[in-house]
Design a protein around this motif. Structure first.
Motif, PDB file in Angstrom:
ATOM      1  N   LEU A  11       0.843  -1.190   0.000  1.00 33.42           N
ATOM      2  CA  LEU A  11       0.000   0.000   0.000  1.00 33.42           C
ATOM      3  C   LEU A  11       0.883   1.246   0.000  1.00 33.42           C
ATOM      4  N   GLY A  12       0.452   2.256  -0.718  1.00 32.43           N
ATOM      5  CA  GLY A  12       1.237   3.471  -0.842  1.00 32.43           C
ATOM      6  C   GLY A  12       2.164   3.464  -2.033  1.00 32.43           C
ATOM      7  N   SER A  13       2.305   2.304  -2.693  1.00 38.15           N
ATOM      8  CA  SER A  13       3.117   2.241  -3.904  1.00 38.15           C
ATOM      9  C   SER A  13       2.473   3.072  -5.009  1.00 38.15           C
ATOM     10  N   THR A  14       3.297   3.504  -5.944  1.00 40.33           N
ATOM     11  CA  THR A  14       2.791   4.256  -7.088  1.00 40.33           C
ATOM     12  C   THR A  14       2.641   3.335  -8.293  1.00 40.33           C
ATOM     13  N   ILE A  15       1.475   3.410  -8.921  1.00 44.24           N
ATOM     14  CA  ILE A  15       1.177   2.616 -10.104  1.00 44.24           C
ATOM     15  C   ILE A  15       1.056   3.558 -11.299  1.00 44.24           C
ATOM     16  N   LEU A  16       1.721   3.229 -12.391  1.00 46.09           N
ATOM     17  CA  LEU A  16       1.568   3.976 -13.632  1.00 46.09           C
ATOM     18  C   LEU A  16       0.383   3.414 -14.410  1.00 46.09           C
ATOM     19  N   VAL A  17      -0.575   4.280 -14.725  1.00 51.28           N
ATOM     20  CA  VAL A  17      -1.724   3.903 -15.555  1.00 51.28           C
ATOM     21  C   VAL A  17      -1.634   4.720 -16.839  1.00 51.28           C
ATOM     22  N   THR A  18      -1.392   4.067 -17.952  1.00 48.81           N
ATOM     23  CA  THR A  18      -1.238   4.796 -19.209  1.00 48.81           C
ATOM     24  C   THR A  18      -2.603   5.121 -19.812  1.00 48.81           C
ATOM     25  N   HIS A  35      -8.072   1.981  -2.952  1.00 51.52           N
ATOM     26  CA  HIS A  35      -7.482   0.860  -2.215  1.00 51.52           C
ATOM     27  C   HIS A  35      -6.105   1.195  -1.636  1.00 51.52           C
ATOM     28  N   GLY A  36      -5.758   2.470  -1.611  1.00 49.22           N
ATOM     29  CA  GLY A  36      -4.552   2.878  -0.906  1.00 49.22           C
ATOM     30  C   GLY A  36      -3.307   2.985  -1.742  1.00 49.22           C
ATOM     31  N   TYR A  37      -3.439   2.918  -3.073  1.00 53.60           N
ATOM     32  CA  TYR A  37      -2.281   3.090  -3.943  1.00 53.60           C
ATOM     33  C   TYR A  37      -2.263   4.502  -4.501  1.00 53.60           C
ATOM     34  N   ASN A  38      -1.074   4.978  -4.846  1.00 55.13           N
ATOM     35  CA  ASN A  38      -0.943   6.249  -5.534  1.00 55.13           C
ATOM     36  C   ASN A  38      -0.866   5.975  -7.032  1.00 55.13           C
ATOM     37  N   VAL A  39      -1.286   6.941  -7.822  1.00 49.89           N
ATOM     38  CA  VAL A  39      -1.367   6.731  -9.271  1.00 49.89           C
ATOM     39  C   VAL A  39      -0.660   7.857 -10.014  1.00 49.89           C
ATOM     40  N   ARG A  40       0.148   7.452 -10.966  1.00 50.22           N
ATOM     41  CA  ARG A  40       0.692   8.388 -11.951  1.00 50.22           C
ATOM     42  C   ARG A  40       0.035   8.024 -13.283  1.00 50.22           C
ATOM     43  N   GLY A  41      -0.675   8.962 -13.858  1.00 49.89           N
ATOM     44  CA  GLY A  41      -1.417   8.669 -15.077  1.00 49.89           C
ATOM     45  C   GLY A  41      -0.832   9.394 -16.268  1.00 49.89           C
ATOM     46  N   TRP A  51      -8.629  18.126 -15.577  1.00 52.79           N
ATOM     47  CA  TRP A  51      -9.860  17.795 -14.855  1.00 52.79           C
ATOM     48  C   TRP A  51      -9.721  16.550 -13.996  1.00 52.79           C
ATOM     49  N   ILE A  52      -8.952  15.582 -14.483  1.00 56.26           N
ATOM     50  CA  ILE A  52      -8.854  14.329 -13.742  1.00 56.26           C
ATOM     51  C   ILE A  52      -8.026  14.509 -12.471  1.00 56.26           C
ATOM     52  N   THR A  53      -7.028  15.400 -12.536  1.00 57.09           N
ATOM     53  CA  THR A  53      -6.261  15.718 -11.330  1.00 57.09           C
ATOM     54  C   THR A  53      -7.171  16.385 -10.302  1.00 57.09           C
ATOM     55  N   SER A  54      -7.955  17.346 -10.743  1.00 52.10           N
ATOM     56  CA  SER A  54      -8.881  18.034  -9.828  1.00 52.10           C
ATOM     57  C   SER A  54      -9.881  17.055  -9.224  1.00 52.10           C
ATOM     58  N   LEU A  55     -10.406  16.156 -10.043  1.00 55.04           N
ATOM     59  CA  LEU A  55     -11.390  15.195  -9.565  1.00 55.04           C
ATOM     60  C   LEU A  55     -10.804  14.306  -8.469  1.00 55.04           C
ATOM     61  N   PHE A  56      -9.601  13.790  -8.704  1.00 59.02           N
ATOM     62  CA  PHE A  56      -9.010  12.883  -7.724  1.00 59.02           C
ATOM     63  C   PHE A  56      -8.502  13.616  -6.488  1.00 59.02           C
ATOM     64  N   GLY A  63      -1.479  14.938  -3.524  1.00 60.83           N
ATOM     65  CA  GLY A  63      -0.309  14.068  -3.403  1.00 60.83           C
ATOM     66  C   GLY A  63      -0.546  12.607  -3.729  1.00 60.83           C
ATOM     67  N   ARG A  64      -1.779  12.234  -4.070  1.00 56.89           N
ATOM     68  CA  ARG A  64      -2.091  10.837  -4.362  1.00 56.89           C
ATOM     69  C   ARG A  64      -2.084  10.528  -5.862  1.00 56.89           C
ATOM     70  N   PHE A  65      -2.329  11.561  -6.659  1.00 55.67           N
ATOM     71  CA  PHE A  65      -2.427  11.370  -8.107  1.00 55.67           C
ATOM     72  C   PHE A  65      -1.636  12.452  -8.825  1.00 55.67           C
ATOM     73  N   GLU A  66      -0.965  12.059  -9.906  1.00 48.24           N
ATOM     74  CA  GLU A  66      -0.253  13.032 -10.737  1.00 48.24           C
ATOM     75  C   GLU A  66      -0.338  12.635 -12.200  1.00 48.24           C
ATOM     76  N   LEU A  67      -0.334  13.641 -13.065  1.00 48.83           N
ATOM     77  CA  LEU A  67      -0.318  13.389 -14.496  1.00 48.83           C
ATOM     78  C   LEU A  67       1.111  13.360 -15.013  1.00 48.83           C
ATOM     79  N   ALA A  68       1.358  12.500 -15.993  1.00 53.57           N
ATOM     80  CA  ALA A  68       2.659  12.423 -16.660  1.00 53.57           C
ATOM     81  C   ALA A  68       2.452  12.673 -18.143  1.00 53.57           C
ATOM     82  N   HIS A  69       3.302  13.494 -18.711  1.00 49.88           N
ATOM     83  CA  HIS A  69       3.166  13.867 -20.113  1.00 49.88           C
ATOM     84  C   HIS A  69       3.898  12.858 -20.995  1.00 49.88           C
TER      85      HIS A  69
END
Length: 347
Positions: A11-18, A35-41, A51-56, A63-69
């Motif tokens: 828990l607390g690990s970062t998952i990359l979601v493309t 479920h307690g994971y952090n996400v880089r999308g 919008w998705i950053t604001s939503l999450f 600090g739980r979600f970030e966008l990657a270009h």
């Protein structure tokens, strides 16, 4: 709290979601965060998808979600920076095209597949890699032979049909899409076998995906929901050609698809598996029946002639149901549940 004991990724690990702005990917990000994971999308345009950053952030805090270009998934090294420090990868992004010329879809799909695998192989922190595949890698749409689908079922017909010579009629677009998906998933399994990277590979096979959107305002009618919307609104200009080409299909609930990805990412017993995210077949008239039952005051088109049901037995669905229950879900959702969650968002 993790839905199973001793998840592979802490828990607390970062998952990359493309492709995190997409229908399935956004739902997966939401499930991972819950479920307690952090996400880089990853997205092609971060400003367009703020919008998705604001939503999450509103839902889970900062600090739980970030966008990657990642502007172009076909460019070598495109995912290198986005991979830094992540524990798992859910590769949902794909080249979505109805282009009937396979030369314009299959080679770039394979290139993007190898790009992300090579980036992952260079990242020692990654322990799990899950590919979003499709039901069409196992069986072509609109088949009517009573086969038994297994982990080893592959749609080799589309690999052949996609490369037939011109003319490139638009109806071939589905064959080309399926061929690109088959080639990409096969490439992942070959990579895993030959390169033996430091991570476990799994794949998830969704069918036509229905269900609730995270943000109807920003997501519109993505993926398979476009067909549901058109049929609900009796828009035969959109739905007409599809009903002529496709007489039967399978469906998936987007939350079930997300949870199957979760199983591939964190479940210690899921290693080197193709995870089916669908079970029963349906057709256009089944959708119309759901509409009439749940919206009795609305008029819909008459039943469509000539529709069928795929007679194949979907053996891997039993594994999907088992895993979903271990993750605290009741099993695969039926079509009516998925449709009723979605329609009020636009009706």
């Amino acid at each position: 709290m993790a839905p199973i004991n001793n998840p592979v990724l802490p828990l607390g690990s970062t998952i990359l979601v493309t492709g995190v702005n997409g229908f399935v990917a956004a739902t997966l990000a939401d499930v991972l965060l819950s479920h307690g994971y952090n996400v880089r999308g990853s997205v092609r345009d971060t400003s367009k998808n703020a919008w998705i950053t604001s939503l999450f952030e509103q839902k889970y805090g900062s600090g739980r979600f970030e966008l990657a270009h990642v502007p172009d998934i076909v460019v070598e090294g495109a995912f290198d920076k986005a991979m830094e420090g992540v524990a798992g990868v859910a590769h949902v992004a794909a080249i979505l095209s109805h282009e009937p010329d396979a030369t314009k879809v299959v080679p770039p799909s394979l290139t993007s597949m190898m790009n992300i695998l090579e980036s992952a192989a260079k990242t020692p922190s990654i322990k799990r890699f899950v590919l979003t595949s499709t039901a069409m890698t196992a069986r072509a749409l609109d088949m009517h032979d009573p086969v038994v689908l297994t982990q080893d079922s592959w749609n080799y017909d589309s690999l052949v049909n996609a490369w037939m010579p011109p003319p490139f009629e638009m109806g071939r677009g589905l064959e080309v899409y399926a061929a690109a998906k088959v080639a990409s998933e096969k490439a992942m399994w070959k990579f895993a076998e030959e390169r033996k990277p430091g991570f476990v590979c799994n794949s998830v096979l969704p069918a036509l995906v229905f269900g609730r959107l995270l943000s109807p305002e920003h997501q519109g009618t993505p993926s398979s929901t476009h067909f549901v919307t058109a049929l609900f609104k009796s828009n035969m200009e959109v739905i007409g050609p599809s009903t002529q080409m496709i007489k039967t299909f399978n469906y998936s609930d987007n939350e079930d698809v997300a949870y199957m990805h979760l199983a591939g990412l964190i479940h210690p017993d899921v290693q080197g598996e193709r995870l089916w995210a669908y079970d029963k077949p349906c057709n256009w008239n089944d959708l119309l029946s759901v509409f009439r039952k749940n919206f009795p005051d609305r008029q819909f088109i008459d039943d469509i002639q000539g529709v069928t049901h795929d007679p194949a037995k979907n053996q891997p669905a039993e594994r999907a149901i088992q895993l979903l229950k271990e993750l605290g879900r009741p099993g695969l959702a039926d079509m009516e549940q998925s449709i009723v969650k979605y329609i009020p968002q636009f009706a």
